[in-house]
Design an enzyme around this catalytic site. Sequence first.
Site, PDB file in Angstrom:
ATOM      1  N   LYS A  22     -16.941  17.010  46.823  1.00  0.00           N
ATOM      2  CA  LYS A  22     -18.070  17.700  46.168  1.00  0.00           C
ATOM      3  C   LYS A  22     -17.551  18.590  45.046  1.00  0.00           C
ATOM      4  O   LYS A  22     -18.052  18.545  43.922  1.00  0.00           O
ATOM      5  CB  LYS A  22     -18.822  18.559  47.196  1.00  0.00           C
ATOM      6  N   ASN A  23     -16.535  19.390  45.355  1.00  0.00           N
ATOM      7  CA  ASN A  23     -16.090  20.389  44.380  1.00  0.00           C
ATOM      8  C   ASN A  23     -15.304  19.797  43.217  1.00  0.00           C
ATOM      9  O   ASN A  23     -15.024  20.484  42.243  1.00  0.00           O
ATOM     10  CB  ASN A  23     -15.262  21.481  45.077  1.00  0.00           C
ATOM     11  N   ARG A  93     -25.127  27.356  42.722  1.00  0.00           N
ATOM     12  CA  ARG A  93     -24.376  28.264  41.855  1.00  0.00           C
ATOM     13  C   ARG A  93     -23.436  27.530  40.893  1.00  0.00           C
ATOM     14  O   ARG A  93     -23.164  28.013  39.806  1.00  0.00           O
ATOM     15  CB  ARG A  93     -23.549  29.221  42.716  1.00  0.00           C
ATOM     16  N   CYS A 117     -25.831  34.793  46.808  1.00  0.00           N
ATOM     17  CA  CYS A 117     -26.100  33.758  47.795  1.00  0.00           C
ATOM     18  C   CYS A 117     -25.731  34.293  49.167  1.00  0.00           C
ATOM     19  O   CYS A 117     -25.291  35.430  49.287  1.00  0.00           O
ATOM     20  CB  CYS A 117     -25.348  32.475  47.473  1.00  0.00           C
ATOM     21  N   ARG A 122     -21.266  37.114  44.501  1.00  0.00           N
ATOM     22  CA  ARG A 122     -20.747  36.044  43.643  1.00  0.00           C
ATOM     23  C   ARG A 122     -21.126  36.188  42.170  1.00  0.00           C
ATOM     24  O   ARG A 122     -21.904  35.400  41.628  1.00  0.00           O
ATOM     25  CB  ARG A 122     -21.177  34.683  44.195  1.00  0.00           C
ATOM     26  N   ASP A 306     -13.296  27.728  52.669  1.00  0.00           N
ATOM     27  CA  ASP A 306     -14.284  26.708  53.048  1.00  0.00           C
ATOM     28  C   ASP A 306     -13.998  26.070  54.413  1.00  0.00           C
ATOM     29  O   ASP A 306     -14.796  25.267  54.893  1.00  0.00           O
ATOM     30  CB  ASP A 306     -14.357  25.613  51.967  1.00  0.00           C
ATOM     31  N   ILE A 328     -11.742  36.051  50.648  1.00  0.00           N
ATOM     32  CA  ILE A 328     -12.337  35.559  49.392  1.00  0.00           C
ATOM     33  C   ILE A 328     -13.781  36.050  49.204  1.00  0.00           C
ATOM     34  O   ILE A 328     -14.130  36.563  48.144  1.00  0.00           O
ATOM     35  CB  ILE A 328     -12.304  34.009  49.328  1.00  0.00           C
ATOM     36  N   ARG A 398     -25.927  19.618  51.509  1.00  0.00           N
ATOM     37  CA  ARG A 398     -25.321  19.986  50.220  1.00  0.00           C
ATOM     38  C   ARG A 398     -23.876  19.499  50.140  1.00  0.00           C
ATOM     39  O   ARG A 398     -23.390  19.219  49.038  1.00  0.00           O
ATOM     40  CB  ARG A 398     -25.329  21.516  50.054  1.00  0.00           C
TER      41      ARG A 398
HETATM   42  C1  UD1 Z   1     -15.459  27.602  44.524  1.00  0.00           C
HETATM   43  C2  UD1 Z   1     -15.945  26.498  45.417  1.00  0.00           C
HETATM   44  C3  UD1 Z   1     -16.324  27.037  46.795  1.00  0.00           C
HETATM   45  C4  UD1 Z   1     -15.159  27.845  47.390  1.00  0.00           C
HETATM   46  C5  UD1 Z   1     -14.646  28.880  46.393  1.00  0.00           C
HETATM   47  C6  UD1 Z   1     -13.392  29.591  46.869  1.00  0.00           C
HETATM   48  C7  UD1 Z   1     -16.929  24.945  43.862  1.00  0.00           C
HETATM   49  C8  UD1 Z   1     -18.154  24.307  43.306  1.00  0.00           C
HETATM   50  N1  UD1 Z   1     -17.099  25.875  44.778  1.00  0.00           N
HETATM   51  O1  UD1 Z   1     -16.535  28.519  44.351  1.00  0.00           O
HETATM   52  O2  UD1 Z   1     -16.624  25.926  47.639  1.00  0.00           O
HETATM   53  O3  UD1 Z   1     -15.611  28.508  48.544  1.00  0.00           O
HETATM   54  O4  UD1 Z   1     -14.335  28.264  45.136  1.00  0.00           O
HETATM   55  O5  UD1 Z   1     -12.385  28.656  47.140  1.00  0.00           O
HETATM   56  O6  UD1 Z   1     -15.824  24.572  43.508  1.00  0.00           O
HETATM   57  N2  UD1 Z   1     -15.646  36.154  41.441  1.00  0.00           N
HETATM   58  C9  UD1 Z   1     -15.947  37.252  40.660  1.00  0.00           C
HETATM   59  N3  UD1 Z   1     -16.389  37.026  39.386  1.00  0.00           N
HETATM   60  C10 UD1 Z   1     -16.516  35.768  38.853  1.00  0.00           C
HETATM   61  C11 UD1 Z   1     -16.193  34.659  39.651  1.00  0.00           C
HETATM   62  C12 UD1 Z   1     -15.745  34.889  40.944  1.00  0.00           C
HETATM   63  O7  UD1 Z   1     -15.859  38.392  41.113  1.00  0.00           O
HETATM   64  O8  UD1 Z   1     -16.912  35.647  37.687  1.00  0.00           O
HETATM   65  C13 UD1 Z   1     -15.170  36.359  42.821  1.00  0.00           C
HETATM   66  C14 UD1 Z   1     -16.109  35.741  43.877  1.00  0.00           C
HETATM   67  O9  UD1 Z   1     -17.186  36.608  44.183  1.00  0.00           O
HETATM   68  C15 UD1 Z   1     -15.151  35.529  45.033  1.00  0.00           C
HETATM   69  C16 UD1 Z   1     -13.838  35.169  44.330  1.00  0.00           C
HETATM   70  O10 UD1 Z   1     -13.966  35.636  42.997  1.00  0.00           O
HETATM   71  O11 UD1 Z   1     -15.010  36.733  45.752  1.00  0.00           O
HETATM   72  C17 UD1 Z   1     -13.484  33.719  44.308  1.00  0.00           C
HETATM   73  O12 UD1 Z   1     -14.632  32.968  43.956  1.00  0.00           O
HETATM   74  P1  UD1 Z   1     -14.550  31.628  43.105  1.00  0.00           P
HETATM   75  O13 UD1 Z   1     -13.199  31.022  43.212  1.00  0.00           O
HETATM   76  O14 UD1 Z   1     -15.080  31.897  41.745  1.00  0.00           O
HETATM   77  O15 UD1 Z   1     -15.585  30.713  43.871  1.00  0.00           O
HETATM   78  P2  UD1 Z   1     -16.461  29.610  43.190  1.00  0.00           P
HETATM   79  O16 UD1 Z   1     -15.717  29.050  42.035  1.00  0.00           O
HETATM   80  O17 UD1 Z   1     -17.854  30.093  42.991  1.00  0.00           O
END
Ligand code: UD1
Length: 419
Positions: A22-23, A93, A117, A122, A306, A328, A398
Amino acid sequence: MYKLVIKGGKTLNGTVKIAGSKNAALPILFASILADGPLKVNNIPHLSDVSTTLRLLMDMGAEFILESDNSLHIDASKLTKLTGEYSLVKTMRASILALGPMLAKYKKAKISLPGGCAIGTRPVNLHLKALEELSAKIEVKGGYIYATTDQLIGTDIHFEQVSVTATENILMAATLAQGQSTIHNAAQEPEIVDLANCLISMGAKITGAGTAIISIQGVSNLSGISHSVCPDRIEAGTYLVAAAITGGKITLKNARPQSMQAVIDKLIETGADISYGKNSITLDMKGERPKAVNIKTSAYPNFPTDMQAQFCALNCIADGQSAITETIFENRFMHIPELSRMGAQLTLEGNTVICKGVKSLTGANLMATDLRASASLVLAGLAATGTTTIERVYHLDRGYETIEEKLKLLGAQIERIQD
Ligand code: UD1
């Protein structure tokens, strides 16, 4: 509304084919915006997040055909609307991944802010700051991100925190920027490598994907190609835990063990025998109760957030006491109250859950809250005595392709029924 009804206590045995990730599929579908022609994407998983992505791209003017062999022909090369509407973005998202490609190709994009979420706030500040560093002008008003640029200009990006989708967004944007970009503190997940490989086939000049420093030399255009999505390491890990929690033996086909070493190491610690074939993994629990394992989630190559909820379910019935620390996401323990209703002995202390393993859980009526929490409830239901009912199955759809069909093939007693 559908729910899953599980009669627990069956030992899982057999073979299951793992779907495309998926990712990895989601960013690759958004990367089709960058191409000047159609893409053929093979090994596309049948998931509602994929349908949401396709609806979003179609709403912007893309066209696609899904073949019966899980390949997808998508032409997003001539978008007619450069807006990601709230009605679609709010359900997923990862829609924020449309921003980088749209801005790079059309120099303009408007996309709804995804919002919070179930697992935390996030934010998308890292995505926006890095795009500004690439010479984009960003304004947020009325719940939408408005991004414009005369031309994205390559630069050095230093992420203050590792983010998977922010790395992907900037990687995609930088492919069509003018000059050289370097992403420092990049996420290193295998899905980023898969996206980079797809972009490289399209004509992008990228080195270092899979390490903390990715370099991108901008090119003037990218072309349509054919690419196969890598296997889903989280789906694979979930089925391995399903076998471990029921004392069974299963083989995963179309899996990539090298992308899930941290998870496999923990399964070995529970007492599982693991062996490998070409693109396959076999786990044999030999009917034994798993041993409890301590876990701390962190960015790849460490233990993935995950898989945290699934191991929490396993620890509930494991021999011994364990601690699972989530680093995380701030609120990723929605499964705790539901597992406790089945008789699990869990105590939450800050971002750590302490678990005293019990010999068995008892079936209960449960509510799914988010994707991976829902998977943990299914796993607990498989191991429990009696019947478990899980409502709000749409969370599972999902990220897990026909989960009840795959589990049934492994010997589980599980049905999807309509309320
Ligand atoms: C992706 C994965 C999700 C997985 C996550 C962590 C996809 C579609 N989803 O989500 O399945 O659980 O990585 O491995 O690939 N953060 C900020 N600001 C930002 C972006 C992130 O503060 O602009 C924080 C988030 O709140 C979180 C951390 O950074 O605490 C890591 O999140 P992130 O790696 O961005 O997760 P996603 O990319 O949304």
